[in-house]
Scaffold this active site. Structure first.
Site, short mmCIF file in Angstrom:
data_model
loop_
_atom_site.label_atom_id
_atom_site.label_comp_id
_atom_site.label_asym_id
_atom_site.label_seq_id
_atom_site.Cartn_x
_atom_site.Cartn_y
_atom_site.Cartn_z
N GLY A 29 35.58 -0.82 19.89
CA GLY A 29 35.24 -2.11 20.50
C GLY A 29 36.18 -3.20 20.01
O GLY A 29 37.03 -2.97 19.14
N SER A 30 36.00 -4.38 20.57
CA SER A 30 36.97 -5.45 20.32
C SER A 30 36.91 -5.97 18.88
O SER A 30 37.94 -6.36 18.32
CB SER A 30 36.74 -6.60 21.31
OG SER A 30 35.42 -7.09 21.20
N THR A 31 35.74 -5.96 18.26
CA THR A 31 35.64 -6.46 16.88
C THR A 31 36.21 -5.42 15.91
O THR A 31 36.97 -5.76 14.99
CB THR A 31 34.17 -6.79 16.53
OG1 THR A 31 33.55 -7.42 17.64
CG2 THR A 31 34.10 -7.71 15.32
N GLY A 84 31.38 -2.30 15.23
CA GLY A 84 30.73 -3.42 15.89
C GLY A 84 29.35 -3.01 16.40
O GLY A 84 28.85 -1.93 16.08
N ALA A 85 28.74 -3.88 17.16
CA ALA A 85 27.44 -3.55 17.79
C ALA A 85 27.26 -4.48 18.98
O ALA A 85 27.89 -5.54 19.07
CB ALA A 85 26.30 -3.72 16.81
N ASP A 86 26.41 -4.05 19.89
CA ASP A 86 26.11 -4.88 21.06
C ASP A 86 24.91 -5.79 20.81
O ASP A 86 24.82 -6.87 21.35
CB ASP A 86 25.86 -3.99 22.28
CG ASP A 86 27.07 -3.13 22.58
OD1 ASP A 86 28.17 -3.71 22.69
OD2 ASP A 86 26.93 -1.91 22.66
N GLY A 97 27.26 1.24 22.09
CA GLY A 97 27.65 2.05 23.23
C GLY A 97 28.14 1.27 24.42
O GLY A 97 28.46 1.86 25.45
N GLU A 105 30.43 7.38 17.34
CA GLU A 105 30.11 6.35 16.34
C GLU A 105 28.91 6.76 15.50
O GLU A 105 28.88 6.54 14.29
CB GLU A 105 29.83 5.02 17.04
CG GLU A 105 31.06 4.39 17.66
CD GLU A 105 30.75 3.18 18.51
OE1 GLU A 105 31.68 2.40 18.75
OE2 GLU A 105 29.60 3.00 18.93
N LYS A 123 25.31 -11.61 19.16
CA LYS A 123 24.73 -10.25 19.20
C LYS A 123 23.32 -10.18 18.61
O LYS A 123 22.68 -9.15 18.70
CB LYS A 123 25.64 -9.29 18.41
CG LYS A 123 27.09 -9.28 18.84
CD LYS A 123 27.26 -8.68 20.20
CE LYS A 123 28.69 -8.54 20.65
NZ LYS A 123 29.49 -7.57 19.95
C1 A5P Z 1 31.38 0.98 21.40
O1 A5P Z 1 30.80 2.02 22.09
C2 A5P Z 1 30.35 0.05 20.97
O2 A5P Z 1 29.32 0.61 20.23
C3 A5P Z 1 30.92 -1.14 20.26
O3 A5P Z 1 30.85 -1.02 18.89
C4 A5P Z 1 30.17 -2.31 20.71
O4 A5P Z 1 30.18 -2.28 22.13
C5 A5P Z 1 30.72 -3.62 20.20
O5 A5P Z 1 31.90 -3.96 20.86
P1 A5P Z 1 32.53 -5.42 20.75
O6 A5P Z 1 32.91 -5.60 19.34
O7 A5P Z 1 33.70 -5.36 21.69
O8 A5P Z 1 31.49 -6.37 21.22
#
Ligand code: A5P
Length: 235
Positions: A29-31, A84-86, A97, A105, A123
């Site tokens: 993910g971006s973070t 990261g996490a959503d 995810g 992950e 988040k």
């Molecule tokens: C990847 O499948 C995800 O679990 C990411 O960790 C999650 O979507 C966080 O992504 P961002 O940092 O881009 O919000």
């Protein structure tokens, strides 16, 4: 402060948590991407880190910035994973995810002695499901049947990219299951796991040892023994 700046600050705070050397789980993910770039800078300066990536995108980036990667087969002796996490609830349970990488992950998370989650304040929620659907990775075989079975717990939507079902790095499909606020995250995770065809859910129950939240006022560190409910961020 922009969201990108917030993510960058959270990633920088996670760098300070790393041991001097060792094996790092690299989230997706971006973070997590910002974190991987910063690990690459440390490696370029001589730090001895090896890593396990949780997605092909993270693998590509980690290789590009010079991080040595361990074989996919495992087993690994991972000191710390940074991901990261959503969505993050008050008990530090997670929905992950959004980037379709939650199965790998979760495997890397379970193999890691310590798990650090890096997020911006957007988040945070009181209960999981308030902001995000639960990504559920399913086998392609009979996925319409599996999707139908998931409708017992919410509204499942097959994730589509470019007009076709998105195929994960592990070769499966994803249904995003809109549940609304989840009363019992562990129970829902167990129930979903029992549906034949479900590979993995994006519910991470009690899998974060530290959540680093980047807020306009600075970086906040949340741990399971310091529940957020004592210091609420937003109503
Ligand atoms: C990847 O499948 C995800 O679990 C990411 O960790 C999650 O979507 C966080 O992504 P961002 O940092 O881009 O919000």
């Amino acid at each position: 402060m922009s969201v990108d700046e917030a993510k960058h600050r959270a990633a920088a705070a996670a760098i300070l948590e790393l041991p001097p050397t060792g094996v790092i789980g690299l989230g997706s993910g971006s973070t997590a991407r910002l974190f991987i770039e910063q690990v690459g800078e440390l490696v370029a300066k001589g730090s001895d880190y090896r890593a396990v990536p949780t997605s092909e995108a993270s693998r590509t980036l980690a290789s590009a910035v010079g991080i040595t990667l361990l074989p996919d087969e495992g087993p690994w002796n991972i000191d710390v994973t940074v991901d990261g996490a959503d969505e993050v609830d008050v008990d530090l349970n997670l929905i992950k995810g959004g980037g379709a990488a939650h199965t790998r992950e979760k495997i890397v998370n379970f193999a890691s002695r310590r798990n650090i989650i890096i997020v911006d304040a957007s988040k945070l929620s009181k209960r999981l499901g308030e902001k995000w659907p639960v990504p559920v990775e399913v086998l392609r075989f009979a996925h319409l049947s599996t999707g139908q079975a998931l409708s017992r717990w919410g509204k499942p939507t097959l994730r589509v990219r470019g007009g076709a079902p998105l195929v994960t790095d592990t070769g499966n499909y994803i249904y995003d299951l809109a549940t609304g606020p989840i009363a019992d995250v562990a129970a829902l995770d167990s129930e979903l796991q029992r549906v034949p065809g479900v590979v993995e859910t994006g519910l991470f129950v009690a899998r974060a040892d530290l959540v680093i939240v980047s807020e306009p006022e600075g970086v906040r560190r949340l741990t399971p023994r310091d529940p957020r409910v004592k210091t609420p961020v937003s109503p």
